[in-house]
Structures are given as C-alpha cells and as structure tokens.
Design a protein around this motif. Structure first.
Motif, PDB file in Angstrom:
ATOM      1  N   ARG A   9       0.834  -1.206   0.000  1.00  0.00           N
ATOM      2  CA  ARG A   9       0.000   0.000   0.000  1.00  0.00           C
ATOM      3  C   ARG A   9       0.865   1.249   0.000  1.00  0.00           C
ATOM      4  NH1 ARG A   9      -5.363   0.289   1.073  1.00  0.00           N
ATOM      5  NH2 ARG A   9      -6.218   2.373   1.444  1.00  0.00           N
ATOM      6  N   ALA A  10       1.934   1.266   0.800  1.00  0.00           N
ATOM      7  CA  ALA A  10       2.823   2.419   0.824  1.00  0.00           C
ATOM      8  C   ALA A  10       3.476   2.627  -0.541  1.00  0.00           C
ATOM      9  CB  ALA A  10       3.881   2.242   1.902  1.00  0.00           C
ATOM     10  N   GLU A  11       3.875   1.540  -1.180  1.00  0.00           N
ATOM     11  CA  GLU A  11       4.479   1.656  -2.506  1.00  0.00           C
ATOM     12  C   GLU A  11       3.480   2.215  -3.515  1.00  0.00           C
ATOM     13  OE1 GLU A  11       6.865  -1.211  -5.684  1.00  0.00           O
ATOM     14  OE2 GLU A  11       6.519  -1.876  -3.620  1.00  0.00           O
ATOM     15  N   LEU A  12       2.224   1.780  -3.414  1.00  0.00           N
ATOM     16  CA  LEU A  12       1.192   2.286  -4.310  1.00  0.00           C
ATOM     17  C   LEU A  12       0.932   3.772  -4.056  1.00  0.00           C
ATOM     18  CD1 LEU A  12      -1.138   1.980  -6.343  1.00  0.00           C
ATOM     19  CD2 LEU A  12      -2.573   1.171  -4.442  1.00  0.00           C
ATOM     20  N   LEU A  13       0.793   4.164  -2.815  1.00  0.00           N
ATOM     21  CA  LEU A  13       0.550   5.569  -2.497  1.00  0.00           C
ATOM     22  C   LEU A  13       1.713   6.444  -2.952  1.00  0.00           C
ATOM     23  CD1 LEU A  13      -1.010   5.250   1.078  1.00  0.00           C
ATOM     24  CD2 LEU A  13      -2.207   5.699  -1.070  1.00  0.00           C
ATOM     25  N   ASN A  14       2.924   5.936  -2.824  1.00  0.00           N
ATOM     26  CA  ASN A  14       4.094   6.681  -3.286  1.00  0.00           C
ATOM     27  C   ASN A  14       4.033   6.902  -4.794  1.00  0.00           C
ATOM     28  OD1 ASN A  14       7.034   7.621  -2.808  1.00  0.00           O
ATOM     29  ND2 ASN A  14       7.214   6.131  -4.462  1.00  0.00           N
ATOM     30  N   PRO A  50     -11.945   4.156  -3.431  1.00  0.00           N
ATOM     31  CA  PRO A  50     -12.603   3.264  -4.407  1.00  0.00           C
ATOM     32  C   PRO A  50     -11.746   2.954  -5.630  1.00  0.00           C
ATOM     33  CG  PRO A  50     -14.067   5.044  -3.731  1.00  0.00           C
ATOM     34  CD  PRO A  50     -12.700   5.398  -3.236  1.00  0.00           C
ATOM     35  N   PHE A  51     -10.755   3.796  -5.926  1.00  0.00           N
ATOM     36  CA  PHE A  51      -9.958   3.633  -7.136  1.00  0.00           C
ATOM     37  C   PHE A  51      -8.652   2.875  -6.895  1.00  0.00           C
ATOM     38  CE2 PHE A  51     -12.434   7.566  -7.351  1.00  0.00           C
ATOM     39  CZ  PHE A  51     -13.208   7.325  -8.485  1.00  0.00           C
ATOM     40  N   LEU A  52      -8.320   2.577  -5.648  1.00  0.00           N
ATOM     41  CA  LEU A  52      -7.028   1.961  -5.355  1.00  0.00           C
ATOM     42  C   LEU A  52      -6.859   0.572  -5.962  1.00  0.00           C
ATOM     43  CD1 LEU A  52      -6.228   3.049  -1.672  1.00  0.00           C
ATOM     44  CD2 LEU A  52      -5.445   4.048  -3.821  1.00  0.00           C
ATOM     45  N   PRO A  53      -7.878  -0.307  -5.973  1.00  0.00           N
ATOM     46  CA  PRO A  53      -7.655  -1.628  -6.597  1.00  0.00           C
ATOM     47  C   PRO A  53      -7.234  -1.523  -8.059  1.00  0.00           C
ATOM     48  CG  PRO A  53      -9.615  -1.678  -5.221  1.00  0.00           C
ATOM     49  CD  PRO A  53      -9.183  -0.247  -5.295  1.00  0.00           C
ATOM     50  N   ALA A  54      -7.928  -0.670  -8.838  1.00  0.00           N
ATOM     51  CA  ALA A  54      -7.569  -0.525 -10.246  1.00  0.00           C
ATOM     52  C   ALA A  54      -6.210   0.153 -10.399  1.00  0.00           C
ATOM     53  CB  ALA A  54      -8.647   0.285 -10.972  1.00  0.00           C
ATOM     54  N   LEU A  55      -5.916   1.134  -9.536  1.00  0.00           N
ATOM     55  CA  LEU A  55      -4.627   1.820  -9.602  1.00  0.00           C
ATOM     56  C   LEU A  55      -3.484   0.876  -9.267  1.00  0.00           C
ATOM     57  CD1 LEU A  55      -5.578   5.208  -7.904  1.00  0.00           C
ATOM     58  CD2 LEU A  55      -5.005   4.868 -10.318  1.00  0.00           C
ATOM     59  N   ARG A 111      -2.719   7.965   6.603  1.00  0.00           N
ATOM     60  CA  ARG A 111      -2.205   9.173   7.236  1.00  0.00           C
ATOM     61  C   ARG A 111      -0.844   9.488   6.641  1.00  0.00           C
ATOM     62  NH1 ARG A 111      -6.890  10.949   9.196  1.00  0.00           N
ATOM     63  NH2 ARG A 111      -7.909   9.371  10.519  1.00  0.00           N
ATOM     64  N   THR A 112      -0.807  10.507   5.800  1.00  0.00           N
ATOM     65  CA  THR A 112       0.426  10.829   5.078  1.00  0.00           C
ATOM     66  C   THR A 112       0.839  12.287   5.231  1.00  0.00           C
ATOM     67  OG1 THR A 112      -0.919  11.234   3.100  1.00  0.00           O
ATOM     68  CG2 THR A 112       0.056   9.041   3.349  1.00  0.00           C
ATOM     69  N   GLN A 113      -0.062  13.118   5.737  1.00  0.00           N
ATOM     70  CA  GLN A 113       0.245  14.541   5.874  1.00  0.00           C
ATOM     71  C   GLN A 113       1.428  14.747   6.825  1.00  0.00           C
ATOM     72  OE1 GLN A 113       0.437  17.897   5.139  1.00  0.00           O
ATOM     73  NE2 GLN A 113      -1.784  18.002   4.974  1.00  0.00           N
ATOM     74  N   ALA A 114       1.267  14.339   8.049  1.00  0.00           N
ATOM     75  CA  ALA A 114       2.329  14.419   9.058  1.00  0.00           C
ATOM     76  C   ALA A 114       2.020  13.341  10.093  1.00  0.00           C
ATOM     77  CB  ALA A 114       2.368  15.800   9.699  1.00  0.00           C
ATOM     78  N   PRO A 115       2.293  12.076   9.750  1.00  0.00           N
ATOM     79  CA  PRO A 115       1.835  10.950  10.588  1.00  0.00           C
ATOM     80  C   PRO A 115       2.324  11.068  12.030  1.00  0.00           C
ATOM     81  CG  PRO A 115       2.733  10.162   8.511  1.00  0.00           C
ATOM     82  CD  PRO A 115       3.065  11.613   8.594  1.00  0.00           C
ATOM     83  N   SER A 116       1.408  10.913  12.957  1.00  0.00           N
ATOM     84  CA  SER A 116       1.749  11.002  14.381  1.00  0.00           C
ATOM     85  C   SER A 116       1.470   9.662  15.046  1.00  0.00           C
ATOM     86  CB  SER A 116       0.932  12.100  15.057  1.00  0.00           C
ATOM     87  OG  SER A 116      -0.454  11.782  15.030  1.00  0.00           O
ATOM     88  N   GLY A 117       2.090   9.457  16.191  1.00  0.00           N
ATOM     89  CA  GLY A 117       1.800   8.278  16.991  1.00  0.00           C
ATOM     90  C   GLY A 117       2.982   7.393  17.292  1.00  0.00           C
ATOM     91  N   LEU A 118       4.092   7.536  16.566  1.00  0.00           N
ATOM     92  CA  LEU A 118       5.245   6.680  16.826  1.00  0.00           C
ATOM     93  C   LEU A 118       5.767   6.866  18.252  1.00  0.00           C
ATOM     94  CD1 LEU A 118       7.571   6.594  13.666  1.00  0.00           C
ATOM     95  CD2 LEU A 118       6.684   4.638  14.957  1.00  0.00           C
ATOM     96  N   GLY A 119       5.807   8.112  18.703  1.00  0.00           N
ATOM     97  CA  GLY A 119       6.279   8.378  20.059  1.00  0.00           C
ATOM     98  C   GLY A 119       5.362   7.777  21.105  1.00  0.00           C
TER      99      GLY A 119
END
Length: 836
Positions: free
Chosen positions: A106-111, A338-343, A176-184
């Motif tokens: 998923r990360a590779e696709l979003l990139n 909705p478009f991610l499977p085709a993308l 969450r790609t804007q400024a992902p929080s939560g690791l800390g």
C-alpha cells in the motif's frame, strides 16, 4: 475468578448487543470461549491475572505516564494525560505476515500515486483518478505540482488506520500521510507496559521497537539532497500547543534531531537555514509535523505563523527535502479509496492485497445513488473533513451532498473488533482500531512490526490506547527484521541551539528558582503561623505579618489574614495567581515542554512528584497538609537540579544556570526588601531574621558561623556579601557572569556583561555597616541599595533577552502586514495586503 476467565465467560462469540448490534470479532476469545492462538503462549501468566492485579497495574501505568509527562489533546481541546490500557493487543506472527505485506504494498502504491499527481499527472489525464476528486481536496498543493518533478520517493513515512470487520479481516479505515503522528506514543506505551507487567512481556517473545527508530534516523539522513558530509535534519513542530506535542518531542529526542519551530528557520538564497546565535546552519532535511497549508506563509496560508517563508521555493529548487512532501496530504483523501484496486493493477501490476473499508465517491453517479439510498447505513464524510455534518438529519444531509457531490464520500460502518479493556473497576469489551507505520528504508517500504491501538467509547471517541504486541515466529529472528541498519554519517555533529531554545532554557532556570523560593517562603510562613496558633500571646503574630508581606510583594493578596490556610493553598494550587508557586510551576512545565527534546526524561518525574503533592493537598483539609505538600513539591524542584547537573555543558545548560542565578538574586532582594529594611523590636526582628534564613536555606550556615546569634549585620553579610555562600547575592552574580560569559554571543563587552560587571562593582564597594545604619525606624541605605539592585537586575535580564534570544522581528501574518509605497510620506494611509 481471574480476569481472562471472567472475560471469556461473559463474552460470547459471535456477540449480539442490544437491539441487534452487529457481530463483533473478539481479539482475545474465540466463539467457543477459548483463547486465540496469539494469547495461548502467554496463557499461564495471563490467565493468572486477577482484577486486583490489573487495577494495581493500571495505577502504576498512570503513575509512570505522569512521571514521563505524557500528554495528548483532542483537536480543539486542551492537552490532558495520555491514557493507556493495561491489556495489550496481541497479534501472532502468522496473522501479521500478510498484513505486513499488504502495508508495504500500500505504501508503494501511495508513493507511486503521489509521484504522478505532482509530476506527470498521467493518472488525472487518463481519468484513472477523477480530477474533481483530487483538485477539490485541500491537501493538494498546486504550488509544488510541476511536470519536472522527479522525486521517485516523495512518501517516506506513512501511517495506516486499520479495523477488523466481523469476520476478523483487516480493513483500511484511513491513510495518514500529511504528518503521521503516533510513533512516540507507541514507543512510550511499550516502555510503560514492559515495566508494569514484566513477566507477561518476557513470556510473549515480541519484536522490540528500538531498531525501527534507528532505521527512521538512517532513512532521514539518507534523504538529504546531494551528498553532504553531515546532513542537518530537523523536526518542524507547530509548538507546545499542538495536541501531539509530546509525540513530536519524543520522536525528535529519540532520533537525536533538534525540534524546531518555524521562527527558528529562514530561507536564504533558496536554501533553508537554522538560526543559530552568531551564524546560520544549513538544513538539508525537514521532518514535517506542521500541516502543509501552514508550512509557508509566503505561498500557502498567509495567516500562518507556524511555517517558514520561502520553504516551497526551497523545495522546488531541491535544496531541502521535506518529509513527507508538502503535497502528501492529498493521499488522505477518502475519495481515492474506491480507485485503489484498479490503480494497483495499473501502477504495480498486481492486485491490491489490503482492502479498504467500502467507500463510495459521490462524484460518481453510481456512488451518489448508493449513498443517497443508504443514508441510514453509511457514514457520509467530506473529502478533507471540512464542514459540520453531524445533526443535519437525513434531509439536510441529502441537500448538502447534492449541492456539491464531488466533495463527499459514503463509507461502510464497520462493526469494529473488540478487546478486553479496564474501565469502571472491571474489564469489559470495547471497540478498537490499529494504527500502523510504514517507512521507506533503503529501496523498500518496511512496516513497523507493531503499532498503536486506539480504544473507542460508545460514541466512537478515543478513550484510551493499547500497546501492540506482534509475536516472533522464531525467537532468534532480529527485532523488526532489521539485522543491520544502513550506515549513518561518521562525522561528529555539533549541537546547535536556536535563540528560542535558549530562551526556554533561561526560563526553565528562572521558573525553577522562583518556585523554590516561593515554596521555601511558604514553609517558613506556615511554621510561624503554627507557632502563633500555639502561642497566641507571643510576638509571633507580628513576625508572621512581616513575613507575609514578603509573600504579598511577590504574589499579591488573595485572602484575609484570618484565612491563612486558604492563602497558603492558593499559593500552592492556583496556577493563575501571578507570582505564586503554582504559577511558577506551570511556567516551568510550559518552558520545559518547549525544549523537551533537550531535557532528560527524568525531568518529568519532577512534575509527577509535584502533581501527586498537589492532589494530596486538594484531598486533605488539614492545615498540616500545607507544609507536607509544600515540602514534597520542594523535593521535586530540588531533584531538578540533579537532573540538569548531568546535562552537557552547552549553551542551553549555561542559560539554565544564568536564569537560576539571576532569579535567585532577584528573589533574595525582594525577600530582604520586605523583611529587613524596617526595625520592629529585638524579639520580632530575631524571629523574622530566622524566617529569612530558613527561606533562603542559610540557617545552618549562619548557625555554624555565628553560634546562633542572629543580628542584621551577620544575616546581611551572609546573604549579600559572602562569595562562598551559594545563596548570597555575590555568589549569584559571580555564577551569572560565568554562565553568560560562556555564551556564543558574549564578547566580554556586551551590554549584559557590562551591566553585570557594574552591579558586582557596586556590591564590592558597599559596606554592611553602612547598610544596617539606622535612620528613624528603618534602614534607608539598605532600602536604597536593594531597590537599586532590583532595578539593575531587571535591566540585566532585559539585556540578556535582547542579546541572546532576539532572532529577528516578531512574526506577523502576511494578511495583516502593512506596506507603504516608496513615495508615501509619514501621513500616507497604509495599504492592507490581502491574504493569499
């Protein structure tokens, strides 16, 4: 009965709630009441936990989180304590493996999508993604979209929110790609849970999280454009008012990168620089925790004071790498789901492995028909969270959607899985979601083996969090699957502190000393009050009144003389009372939050001690509790000196020392001004001077030196002139000179140094016998001397701020800037510059 046995007995799978509530998947118990595989290996330890054990663990968790100063604030609300449930979410290796593969894909696709949207835009041109779905989203930053963009990996770190459906299948709820929080927060959860249930933690055999932070550090350094020998990476924060301020500071501290704000940076000649006193240092990578729209007031939001003017231009020139890229927020657009499977088929040539929650974009006629026909069964959301939809009713919601259908989506309501959660004195099932994190490390995306689980209340709001345990298939496997971390720079990095950090450090020292002085004064006054209650016919009433004038000089008056206990409690508990100990402690906490990445974690245990002392005072109405709580608070403040003693001797440490020295001198002069400039008789003066010595922690020294004979000359000599007494004015001024002289901006002839040198010379030229000389009922020479010193100290602190903290004019929004034409005279009307 033990916790898990009781839970298994009361939770039946499938579970039907009241009025046909959808079936929920249980994370711990199977439908037949047995434990799921992830829990079976820990059954011997876990099943033995009793409700008493769990409540004890919950209390310890709260104490640890308080001691660590962990806070979180929902958007629009003030920050409060972070909540952690003692029962972790446990996932076995067999179940995690396909999830890990899906997250990496998923990360590779979003990139790939992000790279195209800000580069060639072939997906928009071909209609693979409807243009209306992207261009109407506020996360799409047009100023960085250009055909020449060639960044192959604009997405470095992403987070994915997941939930299970009734069948136990994971579904993506949001990206969450804007400024992902939560690791800390995830790391803090792990640290706390491992300490409070060590037997269960050791038995589990799970992946540690530390290697992932090393990988993140390496990935950020490797992201630097060009090939600098020592890349400078900074973490850009909105500041301490951010709801995830703790998370930002934790990550910065764990990675070893400075936590900065927009005012700490500037753009010059198309590059980003850190404003270090006396010089500028080039910044190569910015880990962004400020939303893109607020990151550059020059080209984005003109009313922002959080960003860096010119940052967009620096990004376009390729002189700085922003992580994630300024336009990454567009990937949070639910209309893309909705478009991610085709993308995925189009861009990666493979099927999408991790499905999203069923989503219908209303810009598509079929999607609009489905949403409008199922308004009672779907959640309608705007693309970017703008606009209030709650409470509109079916007809109102329909009208809003039809007015601009391309701006809305409808999403399936999942019956989220449940897990045992401690609440209201017992363990009960509550719904939860899982946030996972994925990092571009080397040439591939690697998900964090673990994550952050969020427990939801009945209204769907966050109520607490859970640690996430992913069990190893083989104990010999490396943690996080990272046997080696990519090489980091071998060049020693020089720590650089910006003026804002130096200012916060200065106030850490000042507030710490101010709190200590007030606490000691309260203890001295309370002792006199107790003595007067036991001997009402003594001179103690007059002595107490004189000492209370010192309190009033510093913190004003809130209650009458007959309500001393209420006055003392106000001084200890009311943070809004200027000059009180509570006010100083609140300021100390705020200043510490601003430089949290610079301070030891032990610092926050100080506030844990103080908070528990405050709670004890609030719960007890007895007078003796005032002194008890003040003493505990004082113990906490004193322990802070031990923490700062272990700091590296950099400018930040020197600023804490300078702040302490100047504030101690100021507090001492105020104390002496209120108590020693007027004579009140031998007995009263003796009691007052003893209280002054106690409040200035010099009673033991005075007793050893003067054999208990208390007289004004001896007290003033010890507190003003003695160069060996750490509590004396002479010692404080010498300390301030040492610390200020070590600052990079000090030259030996700068204004603070000149003022300090003049003040020390004035002290050296003063004789104690002149100060104690009587004139009427008072000591006019002493009064004049102390007033002059206080005035000089005030000018000195102003000069310190001007030299060491000033980093340019006060930020103003572009929307409020005033310009005058080149030929306009003094009377010309200002021209208002409109916000972009």
């Amino acid at each position: 009965m033990t916790v898990l046995r009781e839970y298994a007995a009361t939770v039946t799978q499938p579970t039907l709630g009241d009025e046909g509530e959808p079936t929920r998947y249980d994370e711990v118990v199977r439908p037949d009441g047995s434990l799921r595989p992830a829990w079976k290996g820990m059954a011997e330890v876990a099943v033995g936990l009793t409700p008493h054990d769990l409540r004890r663990v919950d209390g310890e968790i709260r104490r640890f989180l308080t001691d660590d100063g962990v806070t979180y604030g929902r958007p629009g609300e003030a920050a409060g304590p972070w909540r952690l449930d003692p029962v972790p979410l446990v996932i076995d290796a067999a179940e995690w493996t396909p999830l890990e593969v899906g997250l990496a894909q998923r990360a590779e696709l979003l990139n790939a999508i992000l790279s195209d949207l800000y580069g060639a835009q072939s997906l928009l041109a071909s209609g693979s993604i409807p243009a209306a779905a992207v261009l109407s989203h506020r996360g799409f930053v047009r100023s960085v979209a250009r055909a020449s963009a060639r960044d192959p990996r604009p997405l470095v770190l992403s987070a994915t929110d997941l939930g299970r459906n009734a069948a136990g299948e994971w579904r993506v709820l949001a990206d969450r790609t804007q400024a992902p929080s939560g690791l800390g927060y995830a790391m803090e959860n792990r640290r706390v849970v491992s300490r409070v249930v060590p037997e269960l933690y050791r038995e589990a055999g799970l992946h540690r999280m530390e290697p992932y932070f090393s990988a993140l550090r390496s990935a950020l350094i490797q992201s630097a454009p060009g090939d600098p020998a020592d890349p400078r990476v900074v973490v850009l924060s909105p500041g301490t008012s951010s709801e995830t301020a703790y998370d930002q500071a934790f990550v910065a501290s764990a990675l070893g990168f400075p936590l900065v704000q927009g005012s700490d940076l500037l753009v010059r000649d198309g590059a980003v620089f850190l404003k270090v006193p006396g010089r500028l240092e080039r910044v190569h990578v910015v880990l962004r925790r400020v939303d893109a729209a607020w990151s550059d007031p020059l080209e984005l939001r003109g009313d922002s004071q959080l960003g860096v003017a010119g940052l967009v231009e620096a990004v376009r020139r390729g002189t700085v790498r922003v992580v994630n890229g300024l336009g990454a927020g567009v990937l949070e657009n639910p209309a893309l789901l909705p478009f991610l499977p085709a993308l995925c088929e189009e861009l990666l040539g493979e099927p999408l492995r991790l499905a999203s929650v069923a989503t219908w974009w209303c810009g598509d006629p079929a999607g609009l028909d489905h949403v409008l026909g199922h308004l009672d069964a779907v959640d309608v959301r705007s693309l970017d969270g703008s606009g209030a939809l709650a409470g509109l009713g079916r007809d109102g919601l329909r009208d809003v959607v039809l007015a601009a259908p391309y701006r809305f989506v409808g999403q399936e309501r999942l019956a989220l899985s449940q897990a045992p959660t401690l609440g209201r004195g017992s363990v009960r099932p509550q719904a939860l979601t899982l946030r996972t994190f994925t990092l571009r490390y080397g040439s591939a995306y690697r998900p964090l083996v673990g994550g952050l689980a969020t427990v939801l209340d009945e209204a769907g709001r966050t109520s607490s969090s859970k640690d996430v345990w992913v069990l190893k298939r083989d104990p010999a496997l490396p943690d996080q699957g990272l046997a080696d971390v990519l090489p980091l720079t071998r060049v020693r990095s020089v720590s650089a502190l910006v003026p804002r950090v130096l200012e916060d450090m200065f106030w850490v020292g000042r507030y710490a000393e101010r709190a200590e002085a007030l606490l000691r004064l309260v203890l001295a006054a309370h002792a006199l009050a107790d003595d007067f209650r036991s001997r009402p016919n003594s001179s103690g009433g007059t002595s107490l009144a004189i000492v209370m004038t010192a309190v009033q000089r510093l913190a004003g008056v809130r209650f009458e003389e007959t309500e001393l206990d209420r006055e003392f409690r106000s001084l200890l508990l009311d943070p809004h009372r200027a000059g009180s100990a509570a006010h100083a402690l609140a300021g100390l906490r705020d200043s510490g939050m601003g430089v949290r990445d610079q301070l030891s974690p032990d610092t926050w245990r100080v506030f844990g001690v103080i908070d528990r002392a405050r709670e004890a005072l609030g719960e007890s109405g007895h007078s003796h509790q005032v002194a008890e709580s003040a003493g505990r608070m004082l113990t906490g403040i004193l322990s802070l000196q031990g923490v700062t003693a272990s700091m590296i001797r950099d400018p930040g440490w020197h600023m804490i020392g300078a702040g302490r020295a100047l504030e101690r001198a100021t507090q001492l002069c105020h104390l002496l001004r209120a108590t020693t400039t007027v004579r009140h008789g031998i007995d009263v003066d003796r009691e007052v001077l003893n209280a002054v010595l106690a409040a200035s922690e010099s009673a033991v020294t005075h007793r050893r030196r003067y054999r208990g004979y208390v007289r004004p000359a001896g007290v003033l000599d010890l507190l003003l002139m003695d160069p060996d007494n750490p509590r004396s004015l002479a010692f404080c001024l010498a300390e301030a000179a040492t610390h200020l002289g070590a600052m990079p901006a000090s030259t030996g002839s700068a204004r603070p140094e000149r003022l300090l040198d003049g003040l020390r010379g004035q002290l050296d030229g003063t004789e104690v016998r002149e100060l104690v000389a009587i004139g009427g009922v008072g000591r006019p020479n002493l009064e004049t001397f102390l007033d002059a010193v206080l005035g000089q100290l005030a000018r000195l602190t102003d000069a310190v701020a001007e030299l060491h903290f000033a980093s340019g004019p006060t930020p103003r929004t572009f929307g409020s800037a005033l310009l005058a034409g080149p030929s306009a005279g003094p009377a010309a009307a200002p021209v208002q510059v409109p916000a972009p």
